[in-house]
Design an enzyme around this catalytic site. Structure first.
Site, PDB file in Angstrom:
ATOM      1  CE  LYS A 157      -4.292   1.021   2.279  1.00  0.00           C
ATOM      2  NZ  LYS A 157      -5.124   1.364   1.145  1.00  0.00           N
TER       3      LYS A 157
HETATM    4  N1  PMP Z   1      -7.551  -2.500  -3.034  1.00  0.00           N
HETATM    5  C1  PMP Z   1      -7.007  -1.286  -2.874  1.00  0.00           C
HETATM    6  C2  PMP Z   1      -6.280  -0.671  -4.011  1.00  0.00           C
HETATM    7  C3  PMP Z   1      -7.135  -0.603  -1.644  1.00  0.00           C
HETATM    8  O1  PMP Z   1      -6.587   0.607  -1.484  1.00  0.00           O
HETATM    9  C4  PMP Z   1      -7.871  -1.203  -0.598  1.00  0.00           C
HETATM   10  C5  PMP Z   1      -8.075  -0.484   0.699  1.00  0.00           C
HETATM   11  N2  PMP Z   1      -7.057  -0.732   1.616  1.00  0.00           N
HETATM   12  C6  PMP Z   1      -8.401  -2.488  -0.813  1.00  0.00           C
HETATM   13  C7  PMP Z   1      -8.222  -3.098  -2.045  1.00  0.00           C
HETATM   14  C8  PMP Z   1      -9.133  -3.216   0.283  1.00  0.00           C
HETATM   15  O2  PMP Z   1      -8.233  -3.636   1.287  1.00  0.00           O
HETATM   16  P1  PMP Z   1      -8.715  -3.821   2.774  1.00  0.00           P
HETATM   17  O3  PMP Z   1      -9.864  -4.735   2.747  1.00  0.00           O
HETATM   18  O4  PMP Z   1      -7.538  -4.425   3.491  1.00  0.00           O
HETATM   19  O5  PMP Z   1      -9.057  -2.481   3.305  1.00  0.00           O
END
Ligand code: PMP
Length: 312
Positions: A157
């Protein structure tokens, strides 16, 4: 948006206004940072604030720091404790969004990932919905493609790579849609701008595999578990062709921000009936019970913040 009062910054909880960075900060200039997004849910009956899957979120966060060669002495349990202390200091008794952030703090000129000093911060603020139409989003297939693992790893991320998401999201919204569906370089359905995607086709749940340049979503894992264990569905991780979404009976986004958002139209084509389908409806109800700490089987995912807890 109201700002938080406090921040956990480089090992201590300090006043938010006292945590400052300079204009030359490496992370600000070159996007050399990583972040997370976590939710905490207030359970009024139990008078408890539950952080949803903090250890899993901080594990992914630390993995992202590793991709950028950042070295910290913290383990996920240390960061969870820091977050509990922060939330207690803020004394929040409402649903919250939590943002961990690590970035190279050096005020220097020069693009690189080595010989730099990382800084780490966590803030939390009261938060409700991330998308307004979470019971029926109209999405468009973006003309922007998802970053590839050999460009900027999507499983990290990484702050800089969110420009990719921002292009897709803004273009979709300015064209009148609620969200974008982003394809890989090879044309397969990847995810939304900040959420993973699932289709329901012929009674089977399908979601792209982690090798298709997706973020390894914690909510994705949560939904896969609930779909299999509680709804008795088969969940298949495989590449998804663009045209499959047109033929799906149901589709939805998952993520910490969007939680579970039904996709009911894609580029003016109805998905299924054009209304949120029965599996999405059932999953959503279950999910909101789980995150608020109301489902015993999944209480280990919900970390209580306050000492007065009455677990049930
Ligand atoms: N894909 C992207 C590109 C994201 O930024 C997020 C948000 N964190 C997600 C998927 C979903 O991840 P999570 O369920 O861990 O929040």
């Amino acid at each position: 948006m109201a700002l938080p009062n406090y921040v956990f910054f480089n090992g201590r909880i300090v006043r938010y206004n006292d945590a400052k960075v300079g204009v030359l900060t490496h992370g600000l200039n070159y996007g050399t940072g990583v972040f997370g997004g976590i939710r905490a849910y207030w359970n009024a009956e139990a008078q408890q604030l539950f952080i949803f899957r903090p250890l899993d979120h901080f594990r992914r966060f630390l993995e992202s720091t590793k991709l950028l060669r950042m070295e910290f002495s913290y383990a996920e349990a240390d960061l969870t404790q820091a977050l509990v202390d922060l939330l207690r200091t803020e004394n929040y008794k409402t649903d919250c969004y939590i943002r961990p952030l690590a970035f190279y703090s050096d005020e220097i000129i020069g693009v690189r990932l080595h010989d730099l000093t990382p800084a780490l911060a966590i803030v939390a603020l009261p938060f409700g919905k991330y998308v307004e139409k979470d019971d029926g989003a109209h999405v468009t297939v973006s003309s922007w493609r998802r970053v590839d693992d050999n460009m900027i790893p999507a499983r990290g991320k990484i702050t800089g790579s969110y420009i990719n998401s921002a292009f897709a999201k803004s273009d979709a919204q300015r064209a009148g849609f609620d969200e974008a569906v982003i394809l890989n370089l090879d044309g397969h359905i990847c995810e939304g701008s900040a959420e993973n995607i699932f289709l329901i086709r012929n009674g089977v749940a399908i979601t792209p595999p982690i090798t298709d340049n997706i973020l390894e979503g914690i909510t994705r894992h949560t939904m896969m578990t609930l779909l299999r264990e509680e709804l008795g569905l088969t969940v298949v991780e495989r590449s998804i062709d663009r045209s499959e979404i047109y033929l799906a009976q149901e589709a939805f986004f998952t993520g910490t921000g969007v939680q579970l958002t039904a996709i009911t139209r894609v580029d003016y084509r109805k998905i299924g009936t054009g209304q949120m389908g029965p599996i999405t409806t059932q999953l959503r109800e279950l999910f909101f019970n789980v995150v608020r700490g109301n489902v015993k089987k999944y209480q280990s995912w919900c970390a209580p913040v306050y000492n007065n807890e009455r677990r049930h």
